[in-house]
Design an enzyme around this catalytic site. Structure first.
Site, PDB file in Angstrom:
ATOM      1  N   ARG A  47       0.839  -1.204   0.000  1.00  0.00           N
ATOM      2  CA  ARG A  47       0.000   0.000   0.000  1.00  0.00           C
ATOM      3  C   ARG A  47       0.875   1.256   0.000  1.00  0.00           C
ATOM      4  NH1 ARG A  47      -5.244  -1.454   0.831  1.00  0.00           N
ATOM      5  NH2 ARG A  47      -5.622  -3.504   1.754  1.00  0.00           N
ATOM      6  N   ARG A  51      -2.943   6.367   2.419  1.00  0.00           N
ATOM      7  CA  ARG A  51      -3.305   7.470   3.293  1.00  0.00           C
ATOM      8  C   ARG A  51      -2.197   7.951   4.215  1.00  0.00           C
ATOM      9  NH1 ARG A  51      -6.742   3.169   4.785  1.00  0.00           N
ATOM     10  NH2 ARG A  51      -6.194   2.112   6.721  1.00  0.00           N
ATOM     11  N   ARG A  60      -7.919  12.548  -1.878  1.00  0.00           N
ATOM     12  CA  ARG A  60      -9.092  11.811  -1.399  1.00  0.00           C
ATOM     13  C   ARG A  60     -10.124  12.713  -0.739  1.00  0.00           C
ATOM     14  NH1 ARG A  60     -11.727   8.833  -1.077  1.00  0.00           N
ATOM     15  NH2 ARG A  60     -11.493   7.124   0.389  1.00  0.00           N
ATOM     16  N   ASP A  98      -7.985  -1.659  -7.288  1.00  0.00           N
ATOM     17  CA  ASP A  98      -8.505  -2.475  -6.198  1.00  0.00           C
ATOM     18  C   ASP A  98      -8.883  -3.838  -6.743  1.00  0.00           C
ATOM     19  OD1 ASP A  98     -10.899  -3.393  -4.207  1.00  0.00           O
ATOM     20  OD2 ASP A  98      -9.546  -2.015  -3.188  1.00  0.00           O
ATOM     21  N   TYR A 179     -15.571 -12.175  -0.925  1.00  0.00           N
ATOM     22  CA  TYR A 179     -16.195 -10.853  -0.835  1.00  0.00           C
ATOM     23  C   TYR A 179     -17.574 -10.853  -1.490  1.00  0.00           C
ATOM     24  CZ  TYR A 179     -12.004  -8.430   0.845  1.00  0.00           C
ATOM     25  OH  TYR A 179     -10.948  -7.993   1.607  1.00  0.00           O
TER      26      TYR A 179
END
Length: 269
Positions: A47, A51, A60, A98, A179
């Site tokens: 990642r 963030r 974002r 993603d 998922y």
């Protein structure tokens, strides 16, 4: 990004030309992925665009997660941000996307809920729900559904200017099935595991369909400019050895065989 600090969001020229890319100056990751002897281990982070970076958070603030994924210019910018900030310290960039773009491409709604994570409001609750998926409909095209990712990859290859290779990726079939059945993340994945044993035929059908979409998607990513690709089986640990061999491994092998039949020299992990 009208109000964001322009120093954190420099203008990104969009370039979708796949015929000529800047020459690569750091191939350490690619040599390692091919199993060649290297002077050190390559450095990259799952990642590394995320963030923890203020410039990512600035984007974002004004852009929903999947909007960033679907905008080639935004996806390029956030992919390049860590390379720009830590120039010389990272040996690869991974395209900002993603794993759940595949369920979206198969007709399912996927939301990224702040503070919660992925949410699929209409999960697959029974084998009959497979009819809601769109991948078997006449005229269906993986490339059309996921062209925005290809454009982001091509554009990012140019923006990286050959500093490091660009990686593409997909989620593995069992992980995506989990998922799609659970409707999001889970601590136990009880619903998805129940599917495997209550509906084995339907489970294999779903896993097969996901594998076919994933394989075509990886081929498209390489065609667009990805220099190596990865398959993330994030929830492999939820299966015991026998179930992994039955419900995961064959589909990983199926994806690998298809990709390698098209691009035998592109590293795949």
């Amino acid at each position: 990004m009208s109000s964001a600090n322009p120093e954190l969001f420099p203008a990104t020229a969009v370039n979708f030309d796949t015929t000529s890319f800047p020459p690569l100056t750091n191939d350490l990751y690619l040599r390692t992925a091919r199993g060649e002897p290297t002077e050190r281990a390559p450095v990259w982070c799952m990642r590394q665009a995320g963030r923890y970076l203020p410039e990512f958070r600035a984007i974002r603030v004004e852009n929903e997660f999947f909007k960033v994924c679907r905008s080639p210019a935004l996806a390029t910018e956030v992919t390049v941000q860590p390379i720009r900030r830590y120039s010389g310290l990272l040996d690869a960039a991974i395209i900002f996307s993603d794993i759940l773009v595949i369920p979206q491409a198969m007709g399912m709604e996927v939301q990224m809920v702040p503070g919660k994570g992925p949410h699929l409001p209409e999960p697959l609750r029974s084998p009959e729900d497979l009819s809601r998926l769109t991948d078997k409909q006449s005229g269906y095209s993986v490339d059309r559904e996921l062209d925005y990712v290809y454009k982001a990859i091509t554009n990012t290859r140019h923006a990286l200017k050959g500093e490091v290779p660009l990686l593409g990726f997909v989620g593995a079939p069992w992980t995506l099935m989990a998922y799609m059945v659970e409707g999001g993340g889970s601590k136990t994945f009880a619903l998805a595991k129940s599917w495997l044993f209550k509906h084995p035929d339907a489970s294999h059908e779903l896993l097969s369909r996901i594998a076919d979409v994933a394989a075509e998607f990886l081929v498209g990513q390489i065609r667009a400019g990805a220099q190596a690709v990865q398959v993330f089986e994030s929830w492999a640990g939820e299966l015991g050895p026998a179930d992994f061999t039955k419900f995961s491994l064959p589909y990983l092998a199926r994806i690998a065989a298809h990709v390698k039949s098209k691009y035998p020299d592109v590293p795949m992990t």
